[in-house]
Design an enzyme around this catalytic site. Structure first.
Site, PDB file in Angstrom:
ATOM      1  N   HIS A   1      12.908 -12.977   5.899  1.00 57.53           N
ATOM      2  CA  HIS A   1      11.601 -13.613   6.071  1.00 57.53           C
ATOM      3  C   HIS A   1      10.429 -12.755   5.612  1.00 57.53           C
ATOM      4  O   HIS A   1       9.297 -13.197   5.654  1.00 57.53           O
ATOM      5  CB  HIS A   1      11.393 -13.980   7.538  1.00 57.53           C
ATOM      6  CG  HIS A   1      11.217 -12.775   8.413  1.00 57.53           C
ATOM      7  ND1 HIS A   1      12.291 -12.055   8.882  1.00 57.53           N
ATOM      8  CD2 HIS A   1      10.106 -12.146   8.858  1.00 57.53           C
ATOM      9  CE1 HIS A   1      11.840 -11.031   9.592  1.00 57.53           C
ATOM     10  NE2 HIS A   1      10.513 -11.060   9.594  1.00 57.53           N
TER      11      HIS A   1
HETATM   12  C1  UD1 Z   1       5.616 -12.442  11.624  1.00 61.86           C
HETATM   13  C2  UD1 Z   1       5.296 -10.953  11.609  1.00 61.86           C
HETATM   14  C3  UD1 Z   1       6.536 -10.182  11.137  1.00 61.86           C
HETATM   15  C4  UD1 Z   1       7.752 -10.531  11.952  1.00 61.86           C
HETATM   16  C5  UD1 Z   1       7.943 -12.036  11.899  1.00 61.86           C
HETATM   17  C6  UD1 Z   1       9.148 -12.487  12.682  1.00 61.86           C
HETATM   18  C7  UD1 Z   1       2.967 -10.441  11.042  1.00 61.86           C
HETATM   19  C8  UD1 Z   1       2.085  -9.876  10.000  1.00 61.86           C
HETATM   20  N1  UD1 Z   1       4.241 -10.646  10.669  1.00 61.86           N
HETATM   21  O1  UD1 Z   1       5.848 -12.855  10.292  1.00 61.86           O
HETATM   22  O2  UD1 Z   1       6.285  -8.805  11.266  1.00 61.86           O
HETATM   23  O3  UD1 Z   1       8.883  -9.879  11.449  1.00 61.86           O
HETATM   24  O4  UD1 Z   1       6.759 -12.652  12.425  1.00 61.86           O
HETATM   25  O5  UD1 Z   1       9.353 -13.839  12.564  1.00 61.86           O
HETATM   26  O6  UD1 Z   1       2.535 -10.669  12.143  1.00 61.86           O
HETATM   27  N2  UD1 Z   1       5.743 -20.589  10.796  1.00 61.86           N
HETATM   28  C9  UD1 Z   1       6.132 -21.778  11.349  1.00 61.86           C
HETATM   29  N3  UD1 Z   1       6.325 -21.814  12.709  1.00 61.86           N
HETATM   30  C10 UD1 Z   1       6.142 -20.756  13.512  1.00 61.86           C
HETATM   31  C11 UD1 Z   1       5.725 -19.547  12.930  1.00 61.86           C
HETATM   32  C12 UD1 Z   1       5.541 -19.472  11.570  1.00 61.86           C
HETATM   33  O7  UD1 Z   1       6.334 -22.761  10.675  1.00 61.86           O
HETATM   34  O8  UD1 Z   1       6.351 -20.874  14.739  1.00 61.86           O
HETATM   35  C13 UD1 Z   1       5.573 -20.504   9.326  1.00 61.86           C
HETATM   36  C14 UD1 Z   1       4.203 -20.951   8.867  1.00 61.86           C
HETATM   37  O9  UD1 Z   1       4.341 -21.571   7.635  1.00 61.86           O
HETATM   38  C15 UD1 Z   1       3.465 -19.644   8.708  1.00 61.86           C
HETATM   39  C16 UD1 Z   1       4.571 -18.727   8.222  1.00 61.86           C
HETATM   40  O10 UD1 Z   1       5.729 -19.159   8.907  1.00 61.86           O
HETATM   41  O11 UD1 Z   1       2.379 -19.705   7.822  1.00 61.86           O
HETATM   42  C17 UD1 Z   1       4.297 -17.273   8.498  1.00 61.86           C
HETATM   43  O12 UD1 Z   1       4.064 -17.072   9.905  1.00 61.86           O
HETATM   44  P1  UD1 Z   1       3.277 -15.761  10.408  1.00 61.86           P
HETATM   45  O13 UD1 Z   1       3.195 -15.748  11.878  1.00 61.86           O
HETATM   46  O14 UD1 Z   1       2.006 -15.624   9.636  1.00 61.86           O
HETATM   47  O15 UD1 Z   1       4.175 -14.563   9.911  1.00 61.86           O
HETATM   48  P2  UD1 Z   1       5.771 -14.390   9.892  1.00 61.86           P
HETATM   49  O16 UD1 Z   1       6.224 -14.498   8.496  1.00 61.86           O
HETATM   50  O17 UD1 Z   1       6.455 -15.234  10.917  1.00 61.86           O
END
Ligand code: UD1
Length: 359
Positions: A205
Site C-alpha cells: 500500500h
Molecule cells: C496510511 C499511513 C501509512 C500506513 C497506512 C496503513 C500516512 C501518511 N500514511 O496510509 O503510514 O502504513 O495508513 O494502512 O498517514 N482509503 C479508504 N478507506 C479508508 C482509508 C483509506 O478508501 O478507510 C483510501 C482512500 O482512497 C485514501 C487512500 O486510501 O485516499 C489513502 O488513505 P490515507 O489515510 O491517506 O493513507 P494510507 O495509504 O492508508
C-alpha cells in the site's frame, strides 16, 4: 489521577494503543481515546477495534481521506478544541501516520506534554511521508518512547537530549503476543481453503509502490510468479485496489487471490502459518520476525533494521526479477528462522513500562 489522551487515526495505530489501555499502572490513570477518522472503512478501522477489544473512541473526528495538507490541517483544527475540553496531562501519539504529526503539532503549540510511542524509528528516506511525520514528531515530543537501542541512537544523532529518550520496547509485540492464541483458534487458513505452511500472504500500500503504474505492475507480476507455486492471498488496501483499477492492471495479477483487507486476528492467523509474506508494511516486518516467518519487503530501505538482522526479513527491489530470485532463495531454505532471536525489550511488556513512566 493522570489523564492520558491517546490520538489514533489509521490502521497501524490501533494495535499500538491497545496494550496501553489495558496495561496495569502503579498509579491511577484515566484514558481518553480520540480517533481522527483518517481510516474509516469497516475493514480498516471497525474490524481492528473489535479484534483488539478497543473501547469505542470518546471522540471520533471523522476526518477521512484528502491530500496530506488538507487531511493534516483538518485534523489539527478539530483536535484543538478536544485538547481544550479534556485538558490531559499527556497527549500520547503513535507511530508515523498523518494523525500522529497533526496531534503532536497541536499539543506542542498549546504547551501540552507529548509522548511519542515508537519514537526514533528511521528509514532515512525523506521521500516517505511517514519519515517526515516521525522526524518532526520526535522533535516535538517531550518524551520519545523508543523500541530499543538503534532508535535511541537515531534520536541522539538528531540532537534529541538523553533526558527525552526512554527505551521501552515494541508495543506491536505486546499485542501480538497477547492475541496470538486467539488468532490461532480462528483457523483462518482452513477457512480460506489453503494448506498450513503452503501459501503466501501479500500486502502492498505504500505510495512509492502503488501510485506508480510500472512499479505496481512489477509487484503484481511478482505475486503472480509466486502463485505459480503456491496460493497467494493478496489482502488489498483500498488505495491499492483503486490504483489497480485506475492503471488497468487487473490482468497482471493472474492466479493471485485478490481479497479485501481482513482484521487483526485474521491477519495474524494467516501470517503465522504462511510459507512467505510479501509486503511493504512496517508492522508485518515486525510480526513475521516474532512469528519466524520469511518476509520479503519490497522497499529500498526499512525502519525496522532488527527484522533484517534477525534473519526473517529481506529487502527486495520492487521488480519481477528480484522477487523471482528472492522467492527461489526462500524455497531453498525451509522456513527462514524457526525461532529467531527476539530483540531486547520486544518482550510483550512495553506498554506496562510506558504507562508506569507517564503515570
Ligand atoms: C496510511 C499511513 C501509512 C500506513 C497506512 C496503513 C500516512 C501518511 N500514511 O496510509 O503510514 O502504513 O495508513 O494502512 O498517514 N482509503 C479508504 N478507506 C479508508 C482509508 C483509506 O478508501 O478507510 C483510501 C482512500 O482512497 C485514501 C487512500 O486510501 O485516499 C489513502 O488513505 P490515507 O489515510 O491517506 O493513507 P494510507 O495509504 O492508508
Amino acid at each position: 489521577m493522570t489523564r492520558l489522551l491517546h490520538v489514533v487515526g489509521a490502521r497501524p495505530n490501533f494495535m499500538k494503543v491497545a496494550p496501553l489501555l489495558r496495561a496495569p499502572s502503579p498509579h491511577p490513570v484515566e484514558h481518553i481515546l480520540v480517533h481522527t477518522g483518517q481510516h474509516y472503512d469497516a475493514a480498516m478501522s471497525d474490524a481492528f477495534f473489535r479484534d483488539l477489544g478497543l473501547p469505542a473512541p470518546d471522540v471520533n473526528l471523522g476526518i477521512g481521506s484528502a491530500s496530506h495538507a488538507v487531511q493534516t490541517g483538518r485534523m489539527m483544527a478539530e483536535l484543538e478544541p478536544v485538547f481544550d475540553r479534556y485538558a490531559p496531562d499527556w497527549i500520547v501519539v503513535y507511530g508515523d501516520v498523518n494523525s500522529t504529526l497533526a496531534a503532536a503539532l497541536v499539543a506542542a503549540k498549546k504547551a501540552l506534554k507529548v509522548a511519542h510511542v515508537e519514537a526514533g524509528v528511521r528509514s532515512f528516506d525523506r521521500s516517505m511521508p511517514e519519515e517526515v511525520n516521525r522526524v518532526l514528531t520526535d522533535q516535538l515530543a517531550d518524551i520519545c518512547l523508543t523500541p530499543g537501542a538503534s532508535a535511541d541512537r537515531n534520536l541522539r544523532r538528531e540532537g534529541v537530549p538523553d533526558d527525552r529518550i526512554r527505551a521501552v520496547g515494541n508495543v506491536m509485540v505486546d499485542t501480538l503476543l497477547a492475541l496470538r492464541p486467539s488468532a490461532a483458534k480462528l483457523q483462518v487458513p482452513e477457512r480460506m481453503g489453503v494448506g498450513s505452511g503452503d501459501y503466501a500472504v501479500a500486502t502492498f500500500h505504500r505510495a512509492g509502490n502503488v501510485d506508480d503504474a510500472a512499479t505496481l505492475s512489477e509487484l503484481l507480476a511478482g505475486m503472480s510468479h509466486v502463485a505459480g507455486t503456491m496460493p497467494v492471498l493478496f489482502l488489498v488496501h483500498p488505495r491499492t485496489r483503486q490504483r489497480i483499477k485506475d492503471f488497468g492492471l487487473e490482468r497482471r495479477a493472474t492466479g493471485v487471490r485478490l481479497l479485501d483487507p481482513v482484521g487483526y486476528l485474521e491477519t495474524i492467523g494467516l501470517v503465522e502459518r504462511a510459507a512467505l509474506v510479501l509486503t511493504d508494511s512496517g508492522g508485518l516486518q515486525v510480526e513475521t520476525t516474532i512469528l519466524g516467518v520469511p518476509c520479503l519487503t519490497a522497499r529500498p530501505n526499512t525502519e525496522w533494521t532488527e527484522t533484517v538482522e534477525s534473519g526473517t526479513n529481506r529487502l527486495v527491489p520492487p521488480s519481477l526479477e528480484a522477487i523471482k530470485s528472492a522467492f527461489a532463495d526462500v524455497r531453498r531454505q525451509d522456513r527462514a528462522v524457526a525461532a529467531p532471536p527476539r530483540p531486547p525489550l520486544w518482550d510483550g511488556r512495553a506498554a506496562e513500562r510506558i504507562v508506569a513512566l507517564l503515570a
